[in-house]
Enzyme design. Structure first.
Site, PDB file in Angstrom:
ATOM      1  N   CYS A  85       0.835  -1.200   0.000  1.00  0.00           N
ATOM      2  CA  CYS A  85       0.000   0.000   0.000  1.00  0.00           C
ATOM      3  C   CYS A  85       0.877   1.259   0.000  1.00  0.00           C
ATOM      4  CB  CYS A  85      -0.990  -0.039   1.158  1.00  0.00           C
ATOM      5  SG  CYS A  85      -2.378   1.103   0.948  1.00  0.00           S
ATOM      6  N   HIS A 202      -3.401  -5.585   1.022  1.00  0.00           N
ATOM      7  CA  HIS A 202      -2.757  -5.790   2.315  1.00  0.00           C
ATOM      8  C   HIS A 202      -2.716  -7.275   2.706  1.00  0.00           C
ATOM      9  CE1 HIS A 202      -2.472  -1.611   3.946  1.00  0.00           C
ATOM     10  NE2 HIS A 202      -3.459  -1.387   3.092  1.00  0.00           N
ATOM     11  N   GLU A 204      -1.008  -8.575   5.084  1.00  0.00           N
ATOM     12  CA  GLU A 204      -0.942  -8.684   6.542  1.00  0.00           C
ATOM     13  C   GLU A 204      -2.327  -8.646   7.170  1.00  0.00           C
ATOM     14  OE1 GLU A 204      -1.092  -4.235   5.985  1.00  0.00           O
ATOM     15  OE2 GLU A 204      -0.388  -5.988   4.871  1.00  0.00           O
TER      16      GLU A 204
END
Length: 230
Positions: A85, A202, A204
């Site tokens: 990002c 993302h 994560e």
């Protein structure tokens, strides 16, 4: 191995990345950009957020932090680097990868789950998937539209450096499943080496089973793949 997660002023996904990596059994440490990379760094994450308030352009200020010279040097030596990002924006702005990320076609901040098609399965970041596999990973950005001139994009595609594309659940691409207007539905690209990657979604946030899908785990396991010589 120890993955250094570089925190800039305005980073806000650094702790998410740290927790996700540690969930996978990968040692991770948040590093303030002014302190430089620790000597034991074996991997680097440029996390999401709004470094320096996206002043000038998203990622432009952070890309000029002295630590990015260290990151580029480490990347050239084969240290795995993942920009996510805002980290992807920083990666492009600092020359780790080609192109740029700019304002979404909708001119709105978009936060939603998207589907990604794995374009290559022979990189550390995609070793856990099959080519053409579709994974589900969230996005959260206002400047996620990947832009690059047509000739250079053709070269990237010829060099097989497009890593992920936005798609539907069946793997089909098109403008109707492109959340931000990225050229050719590009969601992630590789640098000169396949140990360097940037992506707008993302991973994560798609790693911890307590909070949703875990399709992003394979991307973060790229740090292990490099350590194992994959």
């Amino acid at each position: 191995m120890t993955v250094s997660i570089v925190r800039f002023g305005g980073s806000n996904c650094d702790r998410d990345a740290e927790r996700a990596l540690e969930h996978l059994g990968i040692d991770a440490e948040i590093v303030w950009h002014e302190d430089g990379l620790p000597a034991d760094t074996t991997g680097i994450v440029l996390p999401g957020g709004f470094s320096y308030g996206d002043y000038l352009r998203a990622g432009a200020m952070a890309a000029r932090s002295p630590i990015m010279a260290e990151v580029r040097e480490a990347a050239a030596d084969g240290t795995p680097v993942l920009g996510v990002c805002n980290g992807a924006q920083i990666g492009c702005e600092s020359g780790l990868t080609e192109g740029a990320f700019t304002t979404n076609e909708s001119a709105r901040f978009q936060c939603e789950r998207v589907f990604l098609r794995v374009e290559r399965a022979d990189t550390p970041w995609t070793d856990a998937y099959d080519e053409g596999e579709v994974i589900e990973v969230p996005i959260a950005h206002g400047e996620g539209r990947y832009e690059i001139d047509d000739d250079r994009l053709a070269e990237l595609e010829d060099e097989n450096r497009v890593l992920f594309r936005y798609c539907d659940e069946s793997g089909e691409t098109g403008s109707d499943v492109n959340p931000n207007g990225s050229k050719h539905n590009v969601a992630g690209v590789l640098g000169d080496r396949d140990t360097v990657a940037v992506l707008m979604p993302h991973p994560e946030r798609a790693t911890l089973p307590d909070v949703g899908p875990t399709d992003g785990q394979g991307i973060l396991r790229g740090f292990e793949s490099v350590a194992d010589g994959v």
